[in-house]
Design a protein around this motif. Structure first.
Motif, PDB file in Angstrom:
ATOM      1  N   LEU A   1      14.788 -13.165  49.115  1.00 14.97           N
ATOM      2  CA  LEU A   1      14.805 -11.941  48.246  1.00 14.97           C
ATOM      3  C   LEU A   1      13.635 -11.249  48.017  1.00 14.97           C
ATOM      4  O   LEU A   1      13.415 -10.409  47.096  1.00 14.97           O
TER       5      LEU A   1
ATOM      6  N   CYS B   1      16.480 -21.553  53.031  1.00 17.22           N
ATOM      7  CA  CYS B   1      15.927 -21.349  51.598  1.00 17.22           C
ATOM      8  C   CYS B   1      15.137 -22.527  51.061  1.00 17.22           C
ATOM      9  O   CYS B   1      13.875 -22.375  50.556  1.00 17.22           O
TER      10      CYS B   1
ATOM     11  N   PHE C   1      20.535  -5.089  50.914  1.00 20.13           N
ATOM     12  CA  PHE C   1      20.985  -5.836  49.878  1.00 20.13           C
ATOM     13  C   PHE C   1      21.889  -4.657  49.165  1.00 20.13           C
ATOM     14  O   PHE C   1      21.269  -3.739  48.952  1.00 20.13           O
TER      15      PHE C   1
ATOM     16  N   TYR D   1      17.212  -9.031  40.607  1.00 18.00           N
ATOM     17  CA  TYR D   1      16.852 -10.418  41.054  1.00 18.00           C
ATOM     18  C   TYR D   1      15.925 -10.793  40.036  1.00 18.00           C
ATOM     19  O   TYR D   1      15.930 -12.232  39.467  1.00 18.00           O
TER      20      TYR D   1
ATOM     21  N   TYR E   1      18.182 -17.281  46.372  1.00 21.54           N
ATOM     22  CA  TYR E   1      18.620 -17.053  47.694  1.00 21.54           C
ATOM     23  C   TYR E   1      19.660 -15.728  47.533  1.00 21.54           C
ATOM     24  O   TYR E   1      20.021 -15.632  46.272  1.00 21.54           O
ATOM     25  N   ALA E   2      19.968 -15.371  48.455  1.00 25.28           N
ATOM     26  CA  ALA E   2      20.984 -14.309  48.559  1.00 25.28           C
ATOM     27  C   ALA E   2      21.988 -14.824  49.559  1.00 25.28           C
ATOM     28  O   ALA E   2      21.704 -15.550  50.569  1.00 25.28           O
ATOM     29  N   GLU E   3      23.181 -14.546  49.134  1.00 25.93           N
ATOM     30  CA  GLU E   3      24.195 -15.137  50.094  1.00 25.93           C
ATOM     31  C   GLU E   3      25.125 -13.740  50.591  1.00 25.93           C
ATOM     32  O   GLU E   3      25.929 -13.134  49.972  1.00 25.93           O
TER      33      GLU E   3
ATOM     34  N   PHE F   1      25.969  -9.115  49.010  1.00 31.31           N
ATOM     35  CA  PHE F   1      25.002 -10.066  48.620  1.00 31.31           C
ATOM     36  C   PHE F   1      24.837 -10.660  47.150  1.00 31.31           C
ATOM     37  O   PHE F   1      24.235  -9.904  46.250  1.00 31.31           O
TER      38      PHE F   1
ATOM     39  N   TYR G   1      23.530 -13.557  44.737  1.00 31.32           N
ATOM     40  CA  TYR G   1      22.254 -14.041  44.540  1.00 31.32           C
ATOM     41  C   TYR G   1      22.309 -14.936  43.436  1.00 31.32           C
ATOM     42  O   TYR G   1      23.274 -14.999  42.495  1.00 31.32           O
TER      43      TYR G   1
ATOM     44  N   GLY H   1      27.003 -19.985  47.809  1.00 35.37           N
ATOM     45  CA  GLY H   1      26.043 -20.234  47.056  1.00 35.37           C
ATOM     46  C   GLY H   1      25.536 -21.618  46.367  1.00 35.37           C
ATOM     47  O   GLY H   1      24.472 -21.919  46.479  1.00 35.37           O
TER      48      GLY H   1
END
Ligand SMILES: Cc1cc2nc3c(=O)[nH]c(=O)nc-3n(C[C@H](O)[C@H](O)[C@H](O)COP(=O)(O)OP(=O)(O)OC[C@H]3O[C@@H](n4cnc5c(N)ncnc54)[C@H](O)[C@@H]3O)c2cc1C
Lengths: 795, 266
Positions: free
Chosen positions: A344, A376, A418, A423, A460-462, A636, A638, A743
């Motif tokens: 991120l 990650c 994104f 975040y 993290y971002a998914e 995304f 997160y 996630g």
């Protein structure tokens, strides 16, 4: 939707945003689900496979006693059957073909050699025990890094090396060095794991001579993809294959794979003239099939003088096993490392080289979080180490380096787009919820029982629901495009929804019902989701990549919108109102002078067509509509995870004292189901962090064959995960929803490792592997105290 | 995996079971089946005949004398956990039982099966050894009663002769001042132990007994004195032939110390 002030679940409280109990749970909780293992077909035989006992060998001869020869199928019998082939179009990719039954060579312990069919599984196993195979042993390629060396034995000789693929990105990396004030280099490894759905794989193959069709009932999350792959391997036209997937007891990616077992049964049912069933047992699942996750990293992180992330430089190796699995290929993990690693964060310089290596182990398969869990772990554990080097709280480094909300949408250094989110806010919420300052205070005091407390974070971002533009570049056997749903009113006013994706525990029978209810107002008990059968549903690449709520949710909404329009037109005509003067409300068409139930409109359409207006749409109350997101680079979601642990330096035991997840999955269709997804994912992430490991010895023999050797976390190991939500809508999806299926499984290894390293930092201990076992903790403490000068403070 | 074919026979009495074993050298007893079941499924055991002893009344019975509590071999872990059988330890046994496996396994698993199987990581082996238990072994000609300590010869290896059945466990009664301690280290709930420590301190009877499980064989028994200090544990374990690598040996000592600390009320 998700608008401020909107009641959860809309006007009825049962639409988008309602934490409705899951419809499917009634049958699941009562033990009335129907899985492949519950299904019997008249005349069916049970299958056991003879599997390779060695990791790498040439097959010199297979001897089958005459008495059982007619019940056994080996590679020589597979007339007209093609091997499974899952290539990518990425430049430099080397192709492996995975035969349904070992042909010439075996390349991992557990590879299929012979199919044996008998009235009971025990008798089929007796048969398998009677078959003798002469092997000419070959050196086994077991260690992925040794496999990269020129002198290594070769898994696929004609390649000349053991590399499926090498990828490389460089964004102005050299310039970073001059600007860097701090750097750390870490070597990190994540163990090979095995996906462990409660239900293993299971397949029933039968030839329906009336329909001229192979019917394959299989525990699959991607039935249409299995059908396409199966038809290709068996040389059948697709209309000659129907794939049915009944209730599926967990998938996690494993149930998306076209297995050689499926191809072998699909062929053998015709050759033997009997329906065949194979039910995977736990030993097959563990030793031969559901392998995943083995990564190795050498990662250097640089920070500038202000303590902000400046650059990453990574060399990663992924052990992809013996074959490229269908449909995701051997490179799904390795090919994504480079694009996921930046996390991120916003930083200017980057270099990443990734090797996807062939070894004599089972093919590596995509597991919930695919690649992200390892990536990650590597990134977030290294960032904490960098913070320790700088001498700051790890979250100071994070806050300085995170992509900021005003930058959204944001294209990161690896060209990921994104879509939305805040975040830093997620991290702030996690810090507050976990009581960071109180933990630090407690840490200073020390524990009476001699344990050490630590706190760790990971983010993290998914990426989810990413479609054509992403997958076309990969060139794997399928590319997701548009998603369709069919919606149909029954004559008595019920609604049937048909989708090609397939729930394997996500509760789609409930969430898609909520989507339809939101639009049509039909009561939930009159909405039925039909899925899991290629004969009854529109084509779909299936349920994977956390895409179903985005794609099937979007398609169901599109179909219901179109159906609503038809209902409104008919309703308006029947009530002698203008179309623009009527609206749908709670299952009624409401007009200026009254209302008419949708049920009555359905009855009129089917049973009293004489009452319909002359210009009615002849398409009626049944249609198929399609959907694609406004932008197909994915949503995304997160999260920020925070873990508090207590580590016992004497035994190496780790206890998770607290665990907080702050998750942003956009607009949540059913928050309770999302929490369930997060919770279940966390359990798997805790498994990765502390328990799960499939080891192999130097000969490629798997070191665990039951769940007493392959350790999964159980209820007793689960902390009471506390889940908080942010709801930043995605600008690109129908309701603003984002994919959130994976996630939970991504961040726990990183957060827990960071917490353990925080707990032990005064001892000079830093662990960079998963799982972190008690033995490894004690060994690290020993090594640190041996390295530290006697009585001195560890560096 | 599924078992290879076997004949099944349900014994009606102890003598019937003993006769069945005598008649077929390739027969195997099944009690709770919690170990034998997996072994059959994995085809690690392929007996020609299974002799099911679970319906033998005398093996389910319990009794008490002034000095002893007698538990039939078929008493289950769950029965001990639930306090359904006499307990000379005032609840200590129930706590040990609670830490064995999962409830489903405890419902079927038996004390006799556990001791006869002689897995070094089994809880009752260490626990009963610390308590100074005796066992009864029934064969074709007679029943002999022997101390549990010494019964286990090695991992999965006992003093049971072919055709013999472990028929009962006898637990001594303790003085009112007796103190018990038990510690088990395992990586997750319900797993077999990586290390077990058990301690019995009965000063009135001058018993100061410490027991540590090993990974490879019978538990180590330390008969300590009243003046014994916990710091002596590592050396005493090493002197008794504590096996394994440095982690295992150290863990064993740590866990035994914790058991002793509990018995000492610390
Ligand atoms: C998942 C799981 C976890 C477990 N965890 C633990 C644990 O944490 N701690 C622990 O101590 N145990 C544990 N066990 C073992 C369990 O507690 C039982 O004690 C064990 O299975 C043996 O008892 P049983 O009655 O089931 O014996 P069975 O499985 O029926 O028999 C075991 C063996 O002993 C023989 N045998 C049985 N009874 C007699 C007898 N009376 N005389 C002579 N021979 C006999 C049988 O022939 C067989 O060889 C676990 C088991 C499982 C499946």
């Amino acid at each position: 939707m998700g608008a401020p002030g909107r009641p959860a679940g809309g006007a009825s409280g049962q639409g988008i945003g309602a934490s409705m109990p899951r419809k499917e749970d009634d049958r699941y909780m009562r033990g009335r689900g129907q899985y492949v293992g519950d299904i019997k077909v008249a005349g069916m035989l049970e299958v056991a496979f003879l599997r390779s006992p060695v990791a790498h060998a040439r097959i010199k001869a297979i001897r089958i006693p005459d008495a059982i020869r007619a019940h056994v199928v080996i590679a020589d019998d597979l007339e007209g059957v093609k091997a499974i082939r899952a290539d990518t179009s990425l430049p430099g990719f080397k192709s492996s073909v995975q035969p349904a039954l070992a042909t010439g060579k075996v390349r991992y312990v557990g590879e299929l050699i012979a199919l044996c069919a008998a009235p009971t599984r025990a008798e089929a196993e007796d048969m398998a025990a009677e078959i003798e195979v002469d092997f000419e042993p070959l050196p086994a390629v077991v260690d992925m890094r040794a496999a990269r060396r020129p002198e290594s034995a070769l898994v696929h000789e004609h390649w000349g090396d053991n590399l499926y693929l090498t990828t490389f990105v460089d964004v102005d990396f050299e310039a970073a060095k001059a600007k860097a004030a701090y750097s750390v280099t870490k070597e990190l490894v994540t163990a090979r794991q095995v996906m462990s759905p409660m239900e293993g794989r299971g397949v029933i193959a039968e030839w329906n001579s009336r329909k001229g069709q192979l019917v394959l009932t299989t525990s699959s999350q991607q039935p249409h993809i299995v059908r396409t792959g199966l038809a290709e391997c068996l040389g059948l036209a697709e209309e000659q294959v129907r794939v049915v997937s009944p209730d599926v007891g967990g998938g996690f990616g494993y149930k998306g794979i076209l297995l050689p077992e499926e191809v072998a049964l699909g062929f053998a049912t015709r050759k033997l003239g009997r329906p065949l069933r194979w039910l995977e047992d736990r030993r097959e699942n563990l030793t031969a099939n559901a392998n995943c996750r083995e990564h190795h990293y050498v990662l250097t992180a640089y920070a500038d003088a202000n303590g902000r992330l400046l650059a990453l430089d990574c060399e990663a190796t992924v052990d992809s096993g013996a074959y490229s699995a269908y449909p995701f290929s051997a490179c799904l993990e390795a090919g994504q490392v480079g694009s996921i690693l930046p996390g991120l964060y916003d930083f200017p310089h980057y270099r990443c080289k990734v090797y996807s290596v062939a070894t004599n182990k089972p093919p590596i398969l995509p597991y919930r979080g695919v690649a992200r869990t390892g990536v990650c772990f590597a990134l977030e554990v290294t960032l904490d180490a960098l913070a320790r080097k700088i001498g700051c709280e790890p979250n100071d480094l994070r806050f300085k380096s995170l992509v900021q909300p005003h930058q959204m949408p944001f294209d990161n250094i690896a060209k990921r787009h994104f879509d939305s989110g805040d975040y830093p806010k997620a991290l702030r919420m996690a810090i507050e919820a976990v009581g960071h300052d109180a933990v630090r205070a407690r840490q200073k005091q020390g524990e009476k029982d001699g344990r050490r407390i630590g706190i760790g974070y990971a983010m993290y971002a998914e990426q989810a629901g990413h479609g054509t533009s992403v997958y076309a570049a990969w060139g794997i056997p399928f590319v997701p495009g548009f998603e369709q749903s069919q919606a149909r009113f029954t004559p008595d006013g019920g609604l049937e929804l048909r989708i090609g994706a397939h729930s394997h525990g996500q509760g789609m029978e409930t969430t898609l019902s909520q989507v339809a209810h939101e639009i049509l107002g039909i009561p939930h008990d009159r909405i039925k989701l039909v899925h899991g059968d290629t004969g009854e549903t529109p084509y779909s690449t299936g349920t994977w990549g956390s895409r179903s709520m985005i794609m099937s949710g979007g398609a169901v909404a599109a179909a219901c919108d179109a159906l609503a329009e038809r209902v409104l037109k008919i309703g308006a005509a029947l009530m002698q109102a203008k179309r623009e003067d009527v609206r749908l409300e709670n299952g009624f068409v409401v007009g200026p002078s009254g209302r008419m139930a949708v049920t009555d409109i359905a009855r009129t359409w089917y049973r009293r067509p004489q009452d319909l207006p002359p210009d009615v749409d002849p398409g009626g109350l049944e249609l198929t509509a399609g959907y694609k997101a406004k932008r197909d680079t994915g949503t995304f979601s997160y999260a920020a995870h925070a873990a508090v642990v207590a580590v016992d330096p004497d035994t190496g035991a780790t206890e998770i004292l607290d665990y907080v997840v702050v998750e942003d999955g956009g607009v949540l269709v059913n928050p309770m189901i999302v929490d369930g997804q997060v919770y279940g994912g966390c359990a798997q992430g805790i498994g990765t962090a502390l328990y799960e490991e499939m080891g192999f010895d130097a000969n490629g023999q798997p070191q665990a064959s039951t769940l007493s050797d392959y350790m999964l976390p159980g209820p007793g190991e689960m902390p009471d995960v506390r889940i908080l939500h942010l709801e930043t809508p995605s600008p690109y999806t129908r309701w603003g929803q984002k994919g959130v299926g994976e996630g939970g499984a991504i961040a726990p290894p990183a957060a827990i490792t960071n917490a353990i390293n925080d707990a032990l930092k005064d001892m000079g201990v830093e662990l960079t592997m998963s799982p972190i076992t008690p033995r490894r903790i004690v060994a690290a403490i020993d090594a640190a105290s041996a390295a530290a000068p006697l009585g001195g403070k560890a560096a | 995996m599924k078992p290879s074919a076997f004949a099944y026979r349900r014994a009606s009495s102890l003598s019937d079971a003993v006769a069945a074993l005598a008649a077929n050298a390739d027969a195997k007893i099944m009690a709770g089946g919690q170990t034998l079941g997996p072994m059959l499924n994995l085809r690690l055991a392929q007996p020609a005949e299974i002799v099911d002893i679970t319906r033998i009344p005398e093996l389910c019975a319990t009794s008490e004398t002034s000095d002893w509590v007698n538990l039939g071999a078929l008493v289950t872990h769950a029965a001990i956990e639930d306090g359904l059988v006499p307990d000379p330890t005032r609840g200590f046994l129930a706590r040990v039982a609670h830490g064995i496996a999962y409830r489903a396994v405890r419902t079927r698993g038996t004390v006799g099966g556990s001791l006869a199987h002689a897995d070094p990581a089994a809880d009752w082996l260490s626990c009963f050894t610390a308590l100074g238990a005796q066992i009864s072994i029934s064969g074709p000609t007679d029943t002999r009663r022997v101390p549990l300590h010494g019964f286990m010869r090695g991992a999965l290896d006992t003093d049971l002769a072919p055709g013999e059945i472990l028929s009962a466990v006898h637990l001594p009664k303790f003085s009112a001042n007796a103190r018990f301690g038990y510690a088990k280290f395992c990586r997750k709930d319900g797993e077999f132990a990586d290390a077990i420590g058990a301690a019995l301190l009965d000063p009135d009877r001058a018993i100061y007994r410490l027991v540590a499980s090993t990974t490879a064989g019978a538990p180590i028994v330390i008969e300590a004195g009243a003046a014994f200090a916990p710091e002596e544990i590592p050396a005493r374990l090493d002197a008794a032939g504590s096996t394994g690598d440095s982690y295992e040996r150290r863990l064993r000592a740590v866990i035994l110390k914790r058991a002793l600390a509990e018995a000492m009320g610390k």
